[in-house]
Every structure is written in C-alpha cells, then in structure tokens.
Design a protein around this motif. Structure first.
Motif, PDB file in Angstrom:
ATOM      1  N   PHE A 274       0.823  -1.199   0.000  1.00  0.00           N
ATOM      2  CA  PHE A 274       0.000   0.000   0.000  1.00  0.00           C
ATOM      3  C   PHE A 274       0.864   1.259   0.000  1.00  0.00           C
ATOM      4  N   MET A 278       0.342   4.079  -2.587  1.00  0.00           N
ATOM      5  CA  MET A 278      -0.190   5.385  -2.203  1.00  0.00           C
ATOM      6  C   MET A 278       0.746   6.512  -2.610  1.00  0.00           C
ATOM      7  N   TRP A 281       0.362   6.955  -6.303  1.00  0.00           N
ATOM      8  CA  TRP A 281      -0.983   7.487  -6.609  1.00  0.00           C
ATOM      9  C   TRP A 281      -1.063   8.957  -6.215  1.00  0.00           C
ATOM     10  N   TYR A 282      -0.519   9.296  -5.066  1.00  0.00           N
ATOM     11  CA  TYR A 282      -0.665  10.658  -4.577  1.00  0.00           C
ATOM     12  C   TYR A 282       0.131  11.653  -5.410  1.00  0.00           C
ATOM     13  N   HIS A 407       3.337 -17.752  25.628  1.00  0.00           N
ATOM     14  CA  HIS A 407       2.502 -17.203  26.706  1.00  0.00           C
ATOM     15  C   HIS A 407       1.274 -16.528  26.120  1.00  0.00           C
TER      16      HIS A 407
ATOM     17  N   LEU B  52       6.290 -21.058  34.304  1.00  0.00           N
ATOM     18  CA  LEU B  52       5.787 -21.763  33.136  1.00  0.00           C
ATOM     19  C   LEU B  52       4.645 -22.698  33.533  1.00  0.00           C
ATOM     20  N   GLU B  56      -2.188 -22.588  32.947  1.00  0.00           N
ATOM     21  CA  GLU B  56      -2.958 -23.804  32.685  1.00  0.00           C
ATOM     22  C   GLU B  56      -3.347 -24.462  34.007  1.00  0.00           C
ATOM     23  N   ARG B  62      -9.233 -17.553  29.892  1.00  0.00           N
ATOM     24  CA  ARG B  62      -8.313 -16.668  29.161  1.00  0.00           C
ATOM     25  C   ARG B  62      -8.814 -15.233  29.254  1.00  0.00           C
ATOM     26  N   LEU B  70      -9.312  -5.649  20.072  1.00  0.00           N
ATOM     27  CA  LEU B  70      -9.943  -5.757  18.754  1.00  0.00           C
ATOM     28  C   LEU B  70     -11.081  -4.757  18.614  1.00  0.00           C
ATOM     29  N   ILE B 106      -7.811  18.380  -2.617  1.00  0.00           N
ATOM     30  CA  ILE B 106      -6.372  18.298  -2.389  1.00  0.00           C
ATOM     31  C   ILE B 106      -5.718  17.514  -3.511  1.00  0.00           C
ATOM     32  N   SER B 107      -4.758  18.131  -4.167  1.00  0.00           N
ATOM     33  CA  SER B 107      -4.007  17.478  -5.245  1.00  0.00           C
ATOM     34  C   SER B 107      -4.924  16.893  -6.306  1.00  0.00           C
ATOM     35  N   LYS B 109      -7.441  15.165  -5.953  1.00  0.00           N
ATOM     36  CA  LYS B 109      -8.008  13.869  -5.617  1.00  0.00           C
ATOM     37  C   LYS B 109      -9.471  14.068  -5.216  1.00  0.00           C
ATOM     38  N   SER B 113     -11.507   9.985  -0.748  1.00  0.00           N
ATOM     39  CA  SER B 113     -10.615   9.064  -1.444  1.00  0.00           C
ATOM     40  C   SER B 113      -9.977   8.162  -0.417  1.00  0.00           C
ATOM     41  N   PRO B 115      -7.695   5.765  -0.486  1.00  0.00           N
ATOM     42  CA  PRO B 115      -6.244   5.631  -0.315  1.00  0.00           C
ATOM     43  C   PRO B 115      -5.665   6.744   0.556  1.00  0.00           C
ATOM     44  N   ALA B 116      -6.185   7.967   0.371  1.00  0.00           N
ATOM     45  CA  ALA B 116      -5.639   9.069   1.151  1.00  0.00           C
ATOM     46  C   ALA B 116      -6.045   8.970   2.613  1.00  0.00           C
ATOM     47  N   ILE B 118      -6.340   6.123   4.305  1.00  0.00           N
ATOM     48  CA  ILE B 118      -5.818   4.935   4.995  1.00  0.00           C
ATOM     49  C   ILE B 118      -4.719   5.236   6.011  1.00  0.00           C
ATOM     50  N   PRO B 119      -3.722   6.087   5.691  1.00  0.00           N
ATOM     51  CA  PRO B 119      -2.685   6.295   6.708  1.00  0.00           C
ATOM     52  C   PRO B 119      -3.248   6.778   8.042  1.00  0.00           C
ATOM     53  N   PHE B 122      -5.123   4.013   9.746  1.00  0.00           N
ATOM     54  CA  PHE B 122      -4.168   3.064  10.311  1.00  0.00           C
ATOM     55  C   PHE B 122      -3.633   3.569  11.650  1.00  0.00           C
TER      56      PHE B 122
END
Lengths: 407, 464
Positions: A274, A278, A281-282, A407, B52, B56, B62, B70, B106-107, B109, B113, B115-116, B118-119, B122
C-alpha cells in the motif's frame, strides 16, 4: 510438555539417503511441464507470454529459497531459540537456490540472443532514442545484467552453503563452536542479503518496465519472499508430521510461532504494497503511475482487488485468532492460501508486462510453468535433504527450543 | 492458623481467604493443578517471576483483553474514516456552531478518497488498540490499587524475592476454613494463614472527598474565565497568556492609525516623488500604447498619481463622493487606436525562446500549448461541465491575429473580460517575449508555402 527433552524419541529425525533417487520423478515431471509451457508458447507464437511465465516460475521458487535464507540468517542474528527446531528445514530450502540459479540461465541466454520479448531494454536503438531509458542504458545492459545476476546468486548460494555446512558439521562435532561461528557471520550476511535482494528485485522484475522505478520495490519483494517461505514451512512441517517426521520436535508452540510470524508478514506485505501504491498514486507522476495504469485496465482491476482482499484483508482476519494458529489443519489451510496468493502477487508484478498481448483472461500458461518449477523445486529440496538430519540435533539451543512455550 | 499481623489488635474484618507458601515453582504448579482439580475455582498464585504452566494449572479463563483491543481497534477504524469523511469531504452550508465543514480539494483527488484516508485510519487504529491494551490491562488487573490485604501478611513480602504462594479465596464455593486449610497443607503448603479484610476505620475521612471536589471545581474557574473573556468585548484589556504575541506594536495594511493626522495606517508618497521603479516613463514599453501627445509617461497617468497623493480623506458626508468622481479615469485604459504596432524591445532568438517558455508556464494551462484554447484547466472545466467557465479565445482567431502587439501586451497585463491580468506575475520583458511567441504560433497556423526556404520546399515535395 517440559519433559519432551527426555522423552523417548519415536519420531523420524533423519532423511533417508534414498531421497535423492525419489527426487528424480518430481524433477523430471517439473521439467516436462516447463517444456510443455515453452512448447505451447512457441507454437502459439506467444513467446513474450511464455518468457514472462518462465520468469514468474523462477521467481516463485527463488523467493522461497531467499525467504529460507533470510529465516536462517535472522535466526542466528537474533539468537533465536524456538526456531532451532525448524532451522534445518529452512537451511535445506535455502540450498535450493542453486537450482534457481541454473533455471535462471535460460533468461540470461535469451538476453544475449538479443531477443527483447522479456526485457524491453534489450532493444538498444529504442533505449537510446528514449530520453528516460537513455539515462539508464549503462545499467540496463545485457552483460552487466548478467554479471549482477551471477553476483546475486553466488552471494546467496555461498551464504546458504556456508550456513548449511557449518550446521551439518555441528551435528557431530564442536556444536558450541559452530553455533558461535554461525552467529558471528550472520551480521555481515544480513547486510549482504539485504543489498542483493533489493537489487535483484530491481533488475529482474522492476526492469520489465524500464521506465518505472519504485524505491520500495526491493522491500516489497522481500516481504513477499519471506511470507511465502513461512507459508511453505508451515505446509512442509504439516506434511512431514503426517509422515511421522519431527512430529515430537515441532510442537503446537512452533506452529503457533510460525503462524504469528506469517500473520505479521501478511500485514507487513500489505503495509509495503500500500505504501508503494499510495505514494505513487498521490504524487501522480507519469513515469511512476504508468506501472499501475497498466494494472488498472480490464481484468487486472479484479486481479488487484483479489490481492487486496486475498493477500491482505481476508488472511489477516483469518489468522488473527490464537485458536486458528494453534490448530494445524487450519493454519495449514491459511499457509496454502498464502502460497497461492504469493503466486497471484507475482503474476500481478510480472504478467501485465507481456508485450503485444491484451490483458490475459485465464493465466493457465503461467500456472503450468509455475507448477513445473515447483516440481523441480521439490526435487531439489529432496536431493538437498537426502541423508541429513532434519533437526540440528546437537545445537546447544535445541533443548530450549523443544521445551519452548508460548505465553 | 489465623496468625495474622502479630501487632494487630484491632477487631478482625471479614475473612478473605487462605494463603499458603510452597517451596518452589514446580511445587507451586503441582499444588495449583491439584487445587483446581479438586474443584477450587478461585485460586490465585504469586511468584517472584512468571512460572511456566501456571496459567494452565490455575485453569483461569483466558483474558478478554485481546477482544477489548480488537473492539477498540475497529472503533478506531470507524472513527477515523467518519472523521475524515466529515472533515475532508462534506460541506453543510449554514450549519450552526461552526459545524458546516469544508470540502477540500487536495491534489486533484476526490473528496472521499480511501487511499488518502488509509494512513490516518491506520494510525488511529494503532492508537486506540494501544490504549485498549494499556488501559485495559490496568483496569482488568484491578489497578490502580493503593493497597492489597495480602500485604498485611509479613511472609507475603517474600513473593517479590523467593516465595511462591497460593491463595484460595473465601468466595470460592468449595471454600471451608478448616477443610481448605487441611487440603493446602496436604499439598505441601507451609505457613498457612488467613487473610482478613482491612477493618473499617482506616478509610479516608468522607469530608476529604468533599474538599477535593471543591478544590478541583475551583481550579476550573481561572481557565473558564480566560476562555469566556477571550471571545467577548470588554472595556478593560483582556487577560492574555502571550501578551506580546497577541498584541504586536505594528500597523497592519488597510487599517487606521491615530498617530497620523489623516488617520491612515498606510502612508502615501510625498507629493512630487515617485516610488522606485514606479515611474514607468516609457509608455510604449510599459503599457503597450503610443502616448497621445508624445508626453512620455502619459499625462493622465501622472495626473492620476498626483491626484491620489493629494486627496485627503474627507470627514464624511456628501463631499466624499464628489472627490471620487473628480479622480481622472484610470490611466491604464488607453483609447483603442493608439496601440503600439512595433515591438519596443529588441527582437532576438533568445527573446522568442524565453517567450515560448513563459507562454508554456503561464498561458498554456488555459490556452493549450498551441494556443488553440484547449489547455488542461479548460479540458477539466469542460469535463466537469462548469457553467461559469468561458473557453479561452483561440489566439488564432482572426480577431486576435489582427490585433497590434500593444493590444496583446495589454491583454496579458490587464486581462480581458473573463481572463485575469498577469502584470503582477510576469515581468515587462517577459510579457513582450510572450507576445513575440504569440505572433510566432499565430504565424505557424497561417503559414503558406512561400514562407519556406526554397531548398526545404523542394525537400518536402520530394517526400511523397
């Protein structure tokens, strides 16, 4: 669990010397399939497609070998423990690089024959007339390309041999000394491996579109290599255990660890793939976007989405659970899945560069070539394993590895 | 048993459970295993290092921490995506409280968008997952906790050194004081002792909570006050943290300034003087037209300049308008027929090349590299079906080809109808260079065979 070190050994730990002979049918079958692919390619006049499929097959098994080499070097470099149980399997895998090197020779021969069906930059007048290519003409040049290819393979095969022979020596004398020696050389080896892998990726696959460049491509190649190797190792361990080999030594804990690494590298691959996409693409610079432009036409769009979901999102979620990672058939399924996806990834890198042809609908020729190469690879693996211990039985870290516990 | 803290004479609290010490890690694991096998469910082990197999052996369920991580990771993903969609790609004109948003381009785009996005997505996933892991671990462990009843056992200090302990909680359904004690000692436990809940009376006095709450509330007042005053008008100077940055001793453009008699912040030139580079005495060069009466610099222009200097702001009232209308018309609007027809600069090959380069930089985006009117901006505007866009006139149109160079120069300098002027961006010589290049491309479209040198013509006619 902790008592395994002293338990009676009921597993098979040594490969029979007769494995060499058993390797012949696999190799012969593989060669036959590759030959068949060549026959079809030449008969239908689609030489360009055949040679790309051939490169694809060679890359597929080379990435497995280099991935194995990385595993061994990284294991020594980090003073790894749990990996000791599967280290010999990785060493044998790295040993198959000799076969990859031999299989690469036809590509060098093709280049020297002056045919540009694979690498467009073989066409010198075209290169000189194109201002971008003209500036790369001294690098993308058949002799220099061949020299570099030889250097990569010599470096890899050399490292694989040195590590394997030290490891085999360790089986019957001076285990401590060999362990230290392997650890000492692993540092410089890692540097050498990183450099050669990077440039090999540039030369063999990036230069299929000589205008294009991506500084991340080497890392992309590495991510795919190591990932596919891990998947192969999980499958291999599963298979061997079904034959009663190493089924005491390789415990659920080791499967769990391999699966964790595979999980991490599924994401690492996505991260790198990616990032490469990216940035290009950018910035939207024509020299860089052209590579993706080709891959966003016709069936390649679906193929790209297959990668996004099949190579990243689905297996990422699929291997997230601890339970899956510790259940051999399930993690074996995901390993097989990743091996297929690695092929899909290589097809995505290599096949759109086939010239003259419109985007290919069903990659059957590619599949034949790759299956053939895999046959040769398996044969080479068996020959490499013949007569050897499949476990570094005297390694000082083996007891810890055997009683290793997550663990 | 019940040998709790020896110096402790206070009344006994509720029994919490029994603590037993074991010789080493293996013994601890074995004992834990037997205890849970025997049906005890609320058993806890303490050791100086991770042992160790103890998880268990204790048969603890757990941890739910991975699910917490998550869930938080997934929420991070949703939050980040929604946030960016809103901040980057949505606009609700007229929405209250500054929530109207702003649709950013922007640019080139699209507003939404992926792709822009995602960072950032993330990073937010990582952030919330890390928070989930860190704070989830702390909370699930019952932290922060100032004290633990187990600390009241003197032996227990060894748990950080060489002691291995098993603690069976009294809340365990199978717990029965005497039996459990016998069971623990049958497992090899030594020094078995009961642990009691701390006796009340040592709690923090209730009024301290009140004081704390009051202090915390009062502490909010100063920042609230600052915040409130920062946005309201007031006759006294407001309190500010960074005085010298908020109020800088300088005059900003287009503002008043009481120190000067006329009240203007920006000063006008002293009458009779001209700013450096402002004279522009060669009207042909600077404006592209022939002065009417040969008076270099254009009398009306100079007049206008001087007039603007002498006009003082009038208090207010009807005179203000009168003064404006007395100003002569802007000097940059000459009459049609006076355009320069010869280049006022030396025409050279270099000038032509410079013109080509400048044209490609400044004009081609709209007019196209060939001047035909299909530049990238134009193409995109047509693609987006922008009703407000006027397609640039082709420079090959007869009406343009006929124009004298001075008029073209004026078009570049001051614009024409929908086209903006470029005199602030392009130097005078460069504007003339562009005009020269315009002439060249116009000529290129209207060339005839006679324009070619003889030998070229023969060469060409031999081609087919």
């Amino acid at each position: 669990m902790a008592s395994l070190v002293n338990a009676d050994i009921t597993e098979i730990r040594q490969a029979s010397a007769g494995l060499s002979g058993a390797a012949v049918p696999s190799m012969a079958g593989g060669l036959l399939l590759v030959g068949l692919a060549a026959g079809i390619g030449y008969a239908t006049g689609d030489q360009s497609r055949f040679w790309h499929a051939y490169l694809l097959g060679v890359m597929y098994i080379t990435t497995l070998g280099v991935g194995g080499l990385f595993f061994v070097i990284a294991h020594h470099l980090t003073g790894g423990r749990w990996g000791t149980t599967v280290r010999r399997l990785a060493e044998i895998t790295a040993g198959t690089l000799t076969t990859s090197a031999v299989l690469f020779l036809p590509i060098l021969a093709l280049n020297f024959s002056g045919s540009d069906v694979l690498y467009p930059w073989i066409d010198r007048p075209m290169v000189e007339a194109d201002p971008i290519l003209a500036s790369k003409q001294y690098y993308l040049e058949p002799t220099w390309f061949a020299i570099r290819t030889v250097v990569y393979f010599v470096a890899w095969i050399g490292m694989a041999r040195i590590l394997l022979s030290a490891s085999v020596k360790q089986d019957d004398r001076e285990p401590m000394k060999q362990a230290r020696w392997m650890q000492t050389i692993s540092g410089p080896m890692m540097i050498l491996l990183a450099l050669t892998m990077n440039f090999a990726a540039f030369d063999w696959m990036m230069s299929l579109e000589p205008h294009w460049f991506s500084t991340m491509f080497g890392v992309y190649f590495f991510a795919g290599s190591f990932l596919s190797f891990l998947a192969m190792l999980i499958l291999l361990a599963n298979y061997l255990q079904s034959k009663g080999v190493l089924n005491q030594s390789i415990t659920t804990e080791h499967f769990h660890d391999l699966a964790k690494l595979m999980f991490a590298f599924i994401f690492f691959w996505g991260y790198i793939a990616f990032s490469q996409y990216m940035l290009i693409w950018y910035a939207a610079i024509p020299e860089e976007t052209l590579w993706y432009d080709v891959r966003q036409q016709g069936p390649w769009i679906a193929w790209g989405l297959l990668l996004v979901f099949g190579h990243l999102l689905v297996p990422f979620l699929g291997t997230m659970s601890r339970w899956v990672r510790r259940t051999k058939p399930l993690i074996g399924f995901w390993a097989a899945w990743m091996m297929v996806m690695h092929w899909v990834d290589l097809v995505y890198i290599i096949q759109p560069q086939v010239r003259g042809a419109s985007a290919l609908p069903v990659p059957w020729l590619e599949a034949i070539a790759t299956v053939g190469m895999l046959g040769i690879f398996i044969g080479a693996w068996m020959r490499g394993a013949a007569g050897k211990w499949l476990l570094p039985v005297q390694d000082p870290r083996l007891p810890i590895a055997l009683s290793y516990h997550n663990h | 048993m019940s040998k709790t803290h020896p110096s402790h004479d206070a009344p006994q609290g509720k029994r919490l459970g029994l603590l037993a010490q074991f010789a080493g890690p293996e013994e601890l694991v074995a004992a834990a295993e037997k205890a849970t096998d025997a049906g005890y469910q609320r058993v806890e082990a303490f050791s100086p290092f991770p042992v160790l197999g103890i998880d268990e052996a204790l048969k603890n369920p757990r941890t739910i921490l991975p699910y917490v991580v998550l869930m938080l990771g997934l929420s991070g993903m949703c939050i980040a995506l929604l946030m960016q969609c809103y901040m980057n790609g949505m606009e609700f004109p007229g929405a209250p409280w500054g929530l109207s948003g702003y649709d950013f381009l922007i640019s080139g785009k699209p507003s939404f968008s992926i792709p822009a996005f995602i960072p950032v997505t993330f990073e937010v996933i990582i952030l919330l997952s890390a928070f989930g892991a860190f704070f989830g671990m702390i909370l699930l462990n019952g932290l922060p906790k100032l004290s633990n009843p187990l600390f009241r056992s003197e032996r227990f200090a060894a748990a950080t050194d060489d002691g291995f302990f098993l603690f069976v909680e009294a809340s365990d359904p199978k717990f029965a004081e005497a039996e459990t004690e016998a069971f623990l000692s049958s497992l090899g436990g030594s020094g078995i002792e009961g642990i009691d809940e701390p006796v009340t009376g040592h709690a923090v006095p209730g009024f301290l909570y009140l004081v704390g709450a009051a202090v915390a509330t009062l502490a909010l007042l100063p920042p609230m006050y600052l915040w409130a005053t920062s946005g309201t008008t007031s006759t006294v100077p407001r309190i500010s943290f960074f005085k010298d940055m908020e109020n800088q001793p300088k005059v900003k453009p287009q503002t008043t300034f009481a120190l000067f008699k006329d009240g203007r912040g920006m000063r006008v030139a002293v009458p009779g003087t001209v700013a450096r580079g402002g004279l522009k005495d060669d009207a042909k060069l600077y404006f592209g037209y022939e002065p009417e009466d040969g008076f270099v610099g254009g009398p009306r222009r100079i007049e206008a300049m001087l007039a603007s200097y002498s006009v003082q702001p009038v208090a207010d009232g009807p005179d203000a308008d009168g003064a404006d209308s007395a100003t002569p018309p802007a000097a940059d609007q000459p009459k049609e027929e006076n355009w320069v027809t010869e280049f006022p600069v030396k025409v050279t090959k270099e000038l032509m090349e410079r013109g080509q380069q400048r044209f490609n930089i400044h004009c081609a985006v709209c007019h196209g590299l060939d001047g035909g009117g299909m530049g990238l901006v134009t193409k995109r505007a047509l693609e987006l079906e922008q009703g407000t866009w006027t397609q640039p006139t082709s420079v090959h149109a007869e009406s343009v080809v006929e124009q004298p160079v001075g008029k073209l120069f004026n078009t570049i300098s001051n614009g024409v109808r929908k086209m903006p002027g470029y005199k602030e961006h392009i130097a005078v010589e460069d504007r003339w260079a562009i005009v020269l290049y315009l002439r060249a491309i116009q000529r290129s479209q209207l060339a005839t065979a006679d324009d070619l040198p003889k030998d070229k013509l023969i060469e060409l006619s031999n081609l087919n």
